[in-house]
Design a protein around this motif. Structure first.
Motif, PDB file in Angstrom:
ATOM      1  N   SER A 157       0.817  -1.219   0.000  1.00  0.00           N
ATOM      2  CA  SER A 157       0.000   0.000   0.000  1.00  0.00           C
ATOM      3  C   SER A 157       0.843   1.258   0.000  1.00  0.00           C
ATOM      4  CB  SER A 157      -0.914   0.004   1.231  1.00  0.00           C
ATOM      5  OG  SER A 157      -0.151   0.000   2.419  1.00  0.00           O
ATOM      6  N   GLY A 158       2.169   1.113   0.048  1.00  0.00           N
ATOM      7  CA  GLY A 158       3.040   2.277  -0.047  1.00  0.00           C
ATOM      8  C   GLY A 158       3.383   2.916   1.284  1.00  0.00           C
ATOM      9  N   PHE A 159       2.925   2.361   2.398  1.00  0.00           N
ATOM     10  CA  PHE A 159       3.197   2.934   3.707  1.00  0.00           C
ATOM     11  C   PHE A 159       3.904   1.884   4.556  1.00  0.00           C
ATOM     12  CE2 PHE A 159      -0.662   4.932   2.099  1.00  0.00           C
ATOM     13  CZ  PHE A 159      -0.285   6.270   2.148  1.00  0.00           C
ATOM     14  N   ARG A 160       5.140   2.192   4.934  1.00  0.00           N
ATOM     15  CA  ARG A 160       5.874   1.234   5.762  1.00  0.00           C
ATOM     16  C   ARG A 160       6.940   1.991   6.553  1.00  0.00           C
ATOM     17  NH1 ARG A 160      10.432  -2.042   5.340  1.00  0.00           N
ATOM     18  NH2 ARG A 160      10.880  -1.199   3.297  1.00  0.00           N
ATOM     19  N   ASP A 161       6.649   2.289   7.805  1.00  0.00           N
ATOM     20  CA  ASP A 161       7.597   2.957   8.681  1.00  0.00           C
ATOM     21  C   ASP A 161       8.154   1.941   9.660  1.00  0.00           C
ATOM     22  OD1 ASP A 161       7.090   5.335   7.446  1.00  0.00           O
ATOM     23  OD2 ASP A 161       5.562   5.969   8.882  1.00  0.00           O
ATOM     24  N   LEU A 162       9.477   1.908   9.779  1.00  0.00           N
ATOM     25  CA  LEU A 162      10.152   0.998  10.694  1.00  0.00           C
ATOM     26  C   LEU A 162      10.859   1.808  11.765  1.00  0.00           C
ATOM     27  CD1 LEU A 162      11.707  -1.501   8.121  1.00  0.00           C
ATOM     28  CD2 LEU A 162       9.514  -1.669   9.292  1.00  0.00           C
ATOM     29  N   SER A 163      11.184   1.144  12.852  1.00  0.00           N
ATOM     30  CA  SER A 163      11.879   1.771  13.970  1.00  0.00           C
ATOM     31  C   SER A 163      13.263   1.163  14.115  1.00  0.00           C
ATOM     32  CB  SER A 163      11.078   1.580  15.264  1.00  0.00           C
ATOM     33  OG  SER A 163      11.850   1.960  16.394  1.00  0.00           O
ATOM     34  N   LEU A 164      14.282   2.004  14.159  1.00  0.00           N
ATOM     35  CA  LEU A 164      15.643   1.507  14.314  1.00  0.00           C
ATOM     36  C   LEU A 164      15.824   0.832  15.671  1.00  0.00           C
ATOM     37  CD1 LEU A 164      18.551   1.211  13.376  1.00  0.00           C
ATOM     38  CD2 LEU A 164      18.985   3.556  14.187  1.00  0.00           C
ATOM     39  N   ARG A 165      15.261   1.413  16.720  1.00  0.00           N
ATOM     40  CA  ARG A 165      15.407   0.797  18.047  1.00  0.00           C
ATOM     41  C   ARG A 165      14.760  -0.585  18.080  1.00  0.00           C
ATOM     42  NH1 ARG A 165      14.512   6.163  18.733  1.00  0.00           N
ATOM     43  NH2 ARG A 165      15.991   7.332  20.045  1.00  0.00           N
ATOM     44  N   GLN A 166      13.585  -0.697  17.456  1.00  0.00           N
ATOM     45  CA  GLN A 166      12.923  -1.994  17.426  1.00  0.00           C
ATOM     46  C   GLN A 166      13.726  -3.007  16.623  1.00  0.00           C
ATOM     47  OE1 GLN A 166      10.209  -2.733  19.226  1.00  0.00           O
ATOM     48  NE2 GLN A 166      10.430  -4.853  18.542  1.00  0.00           N
ATOM     49  N   GLU A 167      14.330  -2.556  15.554  1.00  0.00           N
ATOM     50  CA  GLU A 167      15.136  -3.463  14.734  1.00  0.00           C
ATOM     51  C   GLU A 167      16.386  -3.917  15.472  1.00  0.00           C
ATOM     52  OE1 GLU A 167      14.456  -4.984  11.924  1.00  0.00           O
ATOM     53  OE2 GLU A 167      12.487  -4.057  12.103  1.00  0.00           O
ATOM     54  N   ILE A 168      16.944  -3.041  16.309  1.00  0.00           N
ATOM     55  CA  ILE A 168      18.113  -3.457  17.101  1.00  0.00           C
ATOM     56  C   ILE A 168      17.726  -4.558  18.080  1.00  0.00           C
ATOM     57  CG2 ILE A 168      19.761  -2.684  18.853  1.00  0.00           C
ATOM     58  CD1 ILE A 168      19.858   0.006  17.430  1.00  0.00           C
ATOM     59  N   LYS A 169      16.559  -4.417  18.702  1.00  0.00           N
ATOM     60  CA  LYS A 169      16.078  -5.477  19.590  1.00  0.00           C
ATOM     61  C   LYS A 169      15.865  -6.783  18.826  1.00  0.00           C
ATOM     62  CE  LYS A 169      13.696  -2.318  22.770  1.00  0.00           C
ATOM     63  NZ  LYS A 169      12.385  -1.929  23.351  1.00  0.00           N
ATOM     64  N   SER A 170      15.250  -6.682  17.651  1.00  0.00           N
ATOM     65  CA  SER A 170      15.017  -7.876  16.840  1.00  0.00           C
ATOM     66  C   SER A 170      16.333  -8.499  16.405  1.00  0.00           C
ATOM     67  CB  SER A 170      14.172  -7.506  15.629  1.00  0.00           C
ATOM     68  OG  SER A 170      13.999  -8.608  14.770  1.00  0.00           O
ATOM     69  N   ALA A 171      17.309  -7.647  16.038  1.00  0.00           N
ATOM     70  CA  ALA A 171      18.613  -8.171  15.616  1.00  0.00           C
ATOM     71  C   ALA A 171      19.302  -8.906  16.763  1.00  0.00           C
ATOM     72  CB  ALA A 171      19.485  -7.028  15.109  1.00  0.00           C
ATOM     73  N   ARG A 172      19.214  -8.365  17.977  1.00  0.00           N
ATOM     74  CA  ARG A 172      19.832  -9.028  19.123  1.00  0.00           C
ATOM     75  C   ARG A 172      19.197 -10.391  19.361  1.00  0.00           C
ATOM     76  NH1 ARG A 172      21.678  -5.105  23.939  1.00  0.00           N
ATOM     77  NH2 ARG A 172      22.707  -7.072  24.397  1.00  0.00           N
ATOM     78  N   SER A 173      17.861 -10.464  19.206  1.00  0.00           N
ATOM     79  CA  SER A 173      17.183 -11.743  19.403  1.00  0.00           C
ATOM     80  C   SER A 173      17.634 -12.768  18.365  1.00  0.00           C
ATOM     81  CB  SER A 173      15.673 -11.530  19.319  1.00  0.00           C
ATOM     82  OG  SER A 173      14.984 -12.770  19.378  1.00  0.00           O
ATOM     83  N   HIS A 210      11.143   8.810   7.791  1.00  0.00           N
ATOM     84  CA  HIS A 210      11.860   8.256   6.636  1.00  0.00           C
ATOM     85  C   HIS A 210      13.321   7.951   6.963  1.00  0.00           C
ATOM     86  CE1 HIS A 210      12.312  12.655   6.432  1.00  0.00           C
ATOM     87  NE2 HIS A 210      13.432  12.447   5.803  1.00  0.00           N
ATOM     88  N   VAL A 211      13.947   8.749   7.856  1.00  0.00           N
ATOM     89  CA  VAL A 211      15.315   8.445   8.280  1.00  0.00           C
ATOM     90  C   VAL A 211      15.323   7.200   9.148  1.00  0.00           C
ATOM     91  CG1 VAL A 211      17.252   9.272   9.665  1.00  0.00           C
ATOM     92  CG2 VAL A 211      16.123  10.818   8.067  1.00  0.00           C
ATOM     93  N   ASP A 212      14.374   7.114  10.078  1.00  0.00           N
ATOM     94  CA  ASP A 212      14.275   5.947  10.953  1.00  0.00           C
ATOM     95  C   ASP A 212      14.059   4.669  10.130  1.00  0.00           C
ATOM     96  OD1 ASP A 212      14.444   4.918  13.471  1.00  0.00           O
ATOM     97  OD2 ASP A 212      12.399   5.391  14.055  1.00  0.00           O
ATOM     98  N   THR A 213      13.191   4.757   9.134  1.00  0.00           N
ATOM     99  CA  THR A 213      12.916   3.592   8.287  1.00  0.00           C
ATOM    100  C   THR A 213      14.140   3.193   7.473  1.00  0.00           C
ATOM    101  OG1 THR A 213      10.571   4.153   8.130  1.00  0.00           O
ATOM    102  CG2 THR A 213      11.469   2.723   6.411  1.00  0.00           C
ATOM    103  N   ALA A 214      14.847   4.180   6.925  1.00  0.00           N
ATOM    104  CA  ALA A 214      16.029   3.879   6.111  1.00  0.00           C
ATOM    105  C   ALA A 214      17.111   3.194   6.946  1.00  0.00           C
ATOM    106  CB  ALA A 214      16.572   5.161   5.478  1.00  0.00           C
ATOM    107  N   LEU A 215      17.346   3.683   8.162  1.00  0.00           N
ATOM    108  CA  LEU A 215      18.368   3.070   9.021  1.00  0.00           C
ATOM    109  C   LEU A 215      17.922   1.696   9.510  1.00  0.00           C
ATOM    110  CD1 LEU A 215      19.423   6.200  11.091  1.00  0.00           C
ATOM    111  CD2 LEU A 215      20.763   5.031   9.333  1.00  0.00           C
TER     112      LEU A 215
END
Length: 395
Positions: A255-271, A292-297
């Motif tokens: 649908s063209g909308f996808r915002d991600l969180s860098l902090r959440q991804e760090i937690k997921s990466a650690r797991s 958009h910066v948070d999603t890119a990182l």
């Protein structure tokens, strides 16, 4: 995906030829109407002049030739025709404009307007405009041959130049409208291509990470079932959570909308890395970031962890996400890298290229490569763009 969205097909407009669109067709119709009106006016003048039957017959023979030449000179891109062809058709129109003046005199003057318009359409401006004026001055000759007054000569010259300019303007307008619609069709095709590339890139970033995580945890569950069934059940629950999150991400990407969180991804990466038996050292010192910066990182970290699991035999991984002097710096470093690794899959090898495009889009940069001692390092830097707050948090 659910049934409500899974069967939906977005209609993509099929590019239509510029000749078949309403606006160019209307412009050509107006131009042809003006040309026919000009020749009809000349025909009426000649038939009402009391000319001999032979003169009228000559006019009827010359009419389709002159009209065909003018239509040929008025088509879009006529100025790009080969120079020999332009010289030949212009020479023919000059002869058909001035030789019949000896027979029809002032009644033939309307044809000079067509010649004036053709000169502006086919020749470069430096040559076209002086010749355009010369055609207007030449209309003094028919009046002089008839012994008419000077005022009539001036009027005839003005009418010839004005009509020629109108024909030139209509032809140029037709060409510009056709070109505009062609450009619009090209923009539509490029927009569709860009959207397809965006969707393919998002799917690569999303599913590559998620499927790697599911594969890794499934292998871990297979090993844990005999000796640690309780932990195996816990890992199975995490697999289900990853699968559900992947489905949600794919829906949002579609649908063209996808915002991600860098902090959440760090937690997921650690797991994920902990499940793979990789020791993780993480440092997070960030303020609020724009979406958009948070999603890119976050996407960069996903791809880095996916590549680490697929292409290395790492035992340690270091993740830094810090902000310094208005620049957010994401560093992912791991050991066990194989410098000679090459992905033989025809569908692989685009992840880092996608990440560089994402970083460039937000004004950042990306560096990656092998370091001595079997270490691989990925560094992404992007200017910090805050949504509102400037408070810092640490972790």
């Amino acid at each position: 995906m659910d049934g409500s969205n899974g069967d939906r097909r977005e209609a993509i407009p099929t590019p239509v030829s510029g000749n078949a669109l309403p606006a160019p067709r209307l412009a050509r119709t107006i131009l042809l109407t003006a040309l026919l009106g000009s020749t009809l006016l000349t025909t009426t003048d000649i038939l009402s002049s009391g000319a001999s039957p032979s003169a009228e017959t000559a006019w009827l023979l010359l009419l389709p030739v002159i009209l065909a030449l003018q239509v040929l000179h008025s088509v879009p891109d006529s100025s790009r025709a080969p120079l020999p062809r332009k010289c030949l058709t212009l020479a023919a129109q000059v002869l058909l404009t001035y030789l019949p003046l000896l027979l029809f005199r002032t009644f033939w003057a309307t044809m000079a307007a067509c010649l004036a318009g053709s000169l502006l359409l086919l020749l470069p401006p430096r040559a076209a405009w002086p010749l355009f004026g010369l055609v207007g001055l030449s209309m003094v000759v028919p009046t002089a041959l008839d012994g008419g007054p000077v005022v009539e000569s001036i009027r005839l010259s003005q009418v010839s130049l004005l009509t020629g300019f109108v024909l030139y303007g209509l032809a140029r307008l037709t060409a510009l409208i056709t070109q505009l619609h062609a450009v619009r069709g090209e923009l539509v095709r490029r927009a569709v291509t860009a959207e397809r590339l965006r969707f393919a890139r998002d799917l690569h970033d999303l599913l590559g990470h998620s499927l790697s995580a599911i594969t890794l945890k499934s292998e871990l569950i297979h090993q844990l079932i005999p000796a640690h069934p309780a932990r195996a059940v816990k890992e199975a629950g995490e697999v289900m959570s990853i699968a559900e999150q992947s489905l949600a991400d794919v829906r949002r990407a579609a649908s063209g909308f996808r915002d991600l969180s860098l902090r959440q991804e760090i937690k997921s990466a650690r797991s994920m890395l902990d499940a793979a038996g990789i020791t993780v050292w993480a440092k997070v010192e960030l303020g609020p970031l724009s979406p958009h910066v948070d999603t890119a990182l976050a996407t960069t970290l996903r791809e880095a962890v996916t590549n680490l699991l697929r292409h290395s035999d790492a035992s340690h991984c270091r993740i830094e996400a810090v902000e310094l002097d208005g620049v957010v710096r994401l560093l992912v470093e791991n050991d066990g890298a194989d410098a000679a690794h090459h992905d033989p899959s025809p569908y692989g090898g685009h992840g880092l290229g996608n990440l560089r495009e994402r970083m460039t889009a937000v004004g950042g940069r990306l560096e990656s490569g092998a370091w001595p001692g079997g270490t691989f390092r990925l560094l992404a830097e992007v200017p910090a763009q805050r949504p509102s707050s400037t408070a810092r948090t640490g972790g």
